[in-house]
Motif scaffolding. Structure first.
Motif, PDB file in Angstrom:
ATOM      1  N   LEU A 129       0.704  -1.182   0.097  1.00 51.86           N
ATOM      2  CA  LEU A 129       0.066   0.240  -0.090  1.00 51.86           C
ATOM      3  C   LEU A 129       0.844   1.268  -0.072  1.00 51.86           C
ATOM      4  CD1 LEU A 129      -2.919  -0.785   2.784  1.00 51.86           C
ATOM      5  CD2 LEU A 129      -2.938  -0.893   0.163  1.00 51.86           C
ATOM      6  N   ASN A 130       2.226   1.134   0.205  1.00 50.94           N
ATOM      7  CA  ASN A 130       3.149   2.126   0.593  1.00 50.94           C
ATOM      8  C   ASN A 130       2.425   2.957   1.406  1.00 50.94           C
ATOM      9  OD1 ASN A 130       5.373   3.994  -0.010  1.00 50.94           O
ATOM     10  ND2 ASN A 130       4.152   5.006  -1.755  1.00 50.94           N
ATOM     11  N   GLU A 131       1.808   2.532   2.430  1.00 50.11           N
ATOM     12  CA  GLU A 131       1.666   3.328   3.877  1.00 50.11           C
ATOM     13  C   GLU A 131       2.560   3.398   4.956  1.00 50.11           C
ATOM     14  OE1 GLU A 131      -0.993   5.155   4.616  1.00 50.11           O
ATOM     15  OE2 GLU A 131      -2.361   4.677   3.055  1.00 50.11           O
ATOM     16  N   ASP A 132       2.717   4.374   5.739  1.00 45.26           N
ATOM     17  CA  ASP A 132       3.697   4.410   6.804  1.00 45.26           C
ATOM     18  C   ASP A 132       2.789   4.166   8.069  1.00 45.26           C
ATOM     19  OD1 ASP A 132       5.726   5.205   8.282  1.00 45.26           O
ATOM     20  OD2 ASP A 132       5.298   7.512   8.185  1.00 45.26           O
ATOM     21  N   TYR A 133       2.894   3.080   8.619  1.00 49.04           N
ATOM     22  CA  TYR A 133       2.298   2.637   9.864  1.00 49.04           C
ATOM     23  C   TYR A 133       3.304   1.750  10.598  1.00 49.04           C
ATOM     24  CZ  TYR A 133       0.145  -1.495   7.374  1.00 49.04           C
ATOM     25  OH  TYR A 133       0.051  -2.621   6.771  1.00 49.04           O
ATOM     26  N   ARG A 134       3.238   1.506  11.779  1.00 50.18           N
ATOM     27  CA  ARG A 134       4.083   0.636  12.472  1.00 50.18           C
ATOM     28  C   ARG A 134       3.335  -0.783  13.030  1.00 50.18           C
ATOM     29  NH1 ARG A 134       6.723   2.102  18.093  1.00 50.18           N
ATOM     30  NH2 ARG A 134       4.574   3.109  18.333  1.00 50.18           N
ATOM     31  N   VAL A 135       3.915  -1.693  13.204  1.00 51.43           N
ATOM     32  CA  VAL A 135       3.421  -2.913  13.813  1.00 51.43           C
ATOM     33  C   VAL A 135       4.233  -3.327  14.892  1.00 51.43           C
ATOM     34  CG1 VAL A 135       2.762  -5.361  13.205  1.00 51.43           C
ATOM     35  CG2 VAL A 135       2.674  -3.468  11.354  1.00 51.43           C
ATOM     36  N   LEU A 136       3.489  -3.488  15.863  1.00 51.06           N
ATOM     37  CA  LEU A 136       4.168  -4.190  17.100  1.00 51.06           C
ATOM     38  C   LEU A 136       3.477  -5.434  17.298  1.00 51.06           C
ATOM     39  CD1 LEU A 136       3.787  -1.247  19.963  1.00 51.06           C
ATOM     40  CD2 LEU A 136       5.809  -1.797  18.546  1.00 51.06           C
ATOM     41  N   CYS A 137       4.361  -6.255  16.869  1.00 49.15           N
ATOM     42  CA  CYS A 137       4.022  -7.985  17.140  1.00 49.15           C
ATOM     43  C   CYS A 137       3.905  -8.323  18.618  1.00 49.15           C
ATOM     44  CB  CYS A 137       4.587  -8.706  16.021  1.00 49.15           C
ATOM     45  SG  CYS A 137       4.007 -10.334  15.593  1.00 49.15           S
ATOM     46  N   THR A 138       3.089  -7.934  19.529  1.00 46.87           N
ATOM     47  CA  THR A 138       3.218  -8.489  20.806  1.00 46.87           C
ATOM     48  C   THR A 138       1.803  -8.372  21.287  1.00 46.87           C
ATOM     49  OG1 THR A 138       4.424  -8.129  22.785  1.00 46.87           O
ATOM     50  CG2 THR A 138       3.636  -6.052  21.538  1.00 46.87           C
ATOM     51  N   ARG A 139       1.731  -8.712  22.591  1.00 47.93           N
ATOM     52  CA  ARG A 139       0.316  -8.750  23.245  1.00 47.93           C
ATOM     53  C   ARG A 139       0.424  -7.007  23.734  1.00 47.93           C
ATOM     54  NH1 ARG A 139      -2.580 -12.736  24.195  1.00 47.93           N
ATOM     55  NH2 ARG A 139      -3.626 -11.937  25.775  1.00 47.93           N
ATOM     56  N   ALA A 140      -0.884  -6.747  23.727  1.00 46.57           N
ATOM     57  CA  ALA A 140      -1.066  -5.245  24.346  1.00 46.57           C
ATOM     58  C   ALA A 140      -0.780  -5.055  25.467  1.00 46.57           C
ATOM     59  CB  ALA A 140      -2.593  -4.996  24.017  1.00 46.57           C
ATOM     60  N   GLU A 141      -0.910  -6.009  26.397  1.00 40.04           N
ATOM     61  CA  GLU A 141      -0.485  -5.727  27.879  1.00 40.04           C
ATOM     62  C   GLU A 141       1.043  -5.496  28.037  1.00 40.04           C
ATOM     63  OE1 GLU A 141      -2.116  -8.359  26.297  1.00 40.04           O
ATOM     64  OE2 GLU A 141      -3.279  -9.421  27.844  1.00 40.04           O
ATOM     65  N   LYS A 142       1.928  -5.939  27.096  1.00 41.17           N
ATOM     66  CA  LYS A 142       3.293  -5.605  27.165  1.00 41.17           C
ATOM     67  C   LYS A 142       3.710  -4.512  26.433  1.00 41.17           C
ATOM     68  CE  LYS A 142       4.426 -10.683  27.080  1.00 41.17           C
ATOM     69  NZ  LYS A 142       5.009 -11.590  26.262  1.00 41.17           N
ATOM     70  N   VAL A 143       2.942  -3.525  26.055  1.00 39.78           N
ATOM     71  CA  VAL A 143       3.236  -2.334  25.330  1.00 39.78           C
ATOM     72  C   VAL A 143       3.155  -0.990  26.333  1.00 39.78           C
ATOM     73  CG1 VAL A 143       2.389  -0.521  23.617  1.00 39.78           C
ATOM     74  CG2 VAL A 143       2.224  -3.111  23.085  1.00 39.78           C
ATOM     75  N   GLU A 144       4.433  -0.570  26.378  1.00 41.37           N
ATOM     76  CA  GLU A 144       4.603   0.566  27.331  1.00 41.37           C
ATOM     77  C   GLU A 144       4.149   2.088  26.908  1.00 41.37           C
ATOM     78  OE1 GLU A 144       5.317  -0.027  30.611  1.00 41.37           O
ATOM     79  OE2 GLU A 144       5.149  -1.998  30.406  1.00 41.37           O
ATOM     80  N   GLU A 145       4.151   2.099  25.773  1.00 40.12           N
ATOM     81  CA  GLU A 145       3.907   3.297  24.913  1.00 40.12           C
ATOM     82  C   GLU A 145       2.537   3.979  25.010  1.00 40.12           C
ATOM     83  OE1 GLU A 145       4.403   4.891  20.404  1.00 40.12           O
ATOM     84  OE2 GLU A 145       5.222   3.054  21.000  1.00 40.12           O
ATOM     85  N   LYS A 146       2.294   5.150  25.244  1.00 38.47           N
ATOM     86  CA  LYS A 146       0.794   5.819  25.248  1.00 38.47           C
ATOM     87  C   LYS A 146       0.618   6.381  23.897  1.00 38.47           C
ATOM     88  CE  LYS A 146       0.688   5.182  29.624  1.00 38.47           C
ATOM     89  NZ  LYS A 146      -0.076   4.378  30.387  1.00 38.47           N
TER      90      LYS A 146
END
Length: 196
Positions: A116-133
């Motif tokens: 798609l030539n899109e700019d997004y990021r993929v975090l391949c992890t469980r949401a519980e482990k994400v520290e970012e806001k």
């Protein structure tokens, strides 16, 4: 077909958006044969029940006056990219992170980003482990609301939007507000939202 289905629901697509949704549809159908990314197999139903349903939250944004400029969105439990990727295609200028724990789905999302030539990021992890806001946290078909709302709220410094389809429980409305939508293929559709 894609543009007509969107227009029937009151959403206008330009040529670039239509082209990207077409690529998305083709790739989803192709990958789905091997990886079972969605149970919906018919192209028109994918457009309606995945693409348009994903974009429908824009009406809620408009109703509450949410200024999208500079907002960082997170799609939790993104699966095959819903609702995040359709929103990215439709809104264009949002910053987007897709959070997905299933590796085959992460692979699809990474592949799709290139196609798609899109700019997004993929975090391949469980949401519980994400520290970012994130400014706006979205979830669609993620699981039981009572079980996921705490995780979604933990990730948000702004808003949480949860697609609930036509199923609604009174107790959910204690903490969340209701955005009721009407689409031709889904006469009553609810999105719960909260400013955190």
């Amino acid at each position: 077909m894609i543009r007509e289905l969107f227009e029937k629901e009151g959403f206008t697509l330009d040529e670039e958006q239509e082209r990207k949704f077409s690529i998305y549809l083709q790739e989803l159908l192709r990958w789905n044969k091997v990886h079972n990314l969605t149970s919906i197999k018919k192209p028109e139903e994918i457009v309606r029940r995945h693409f348009i349903d994903s974009v429908s939250v824009v009406r809620c944004f408009e109703r509450i006056g949410l200024d999208l400029r500079g907002k960082h969105f997170a799609d939790v439990g993104s699966g095959a990219g819903f609702p995040g990727v359709p929103l990215k295609i439709y809104l264009k200028d949002i910053k987007l992170t897709l959070i997905e724990s299933v590796s085959k789905k992460c692979s699809f999302l990474e592949y799709l980003k290139i196609k798609l030539n899109e700019d997004y990021r993929v975090l391949c992890t469980r949401a519980e482990k994400v520290e970012e806001k994130f400014d706006v946290v979205l979830a669609r078909a993620l699981g039981e609301f009572e079980e996921v709302k705490e995780i979604l709220e933990k990730l948000s410094i702004g808003y949480v939007f949860v697609y609930k389809g036509s199923k609604l429980k009174e107790e959910w409305l204690k903490d969340y507000k209701l955005c009721e939508l009407s689409l031709s293929f889904m006469p009553k559709s609810y999105i719960l939202w909260k400013k955190v």
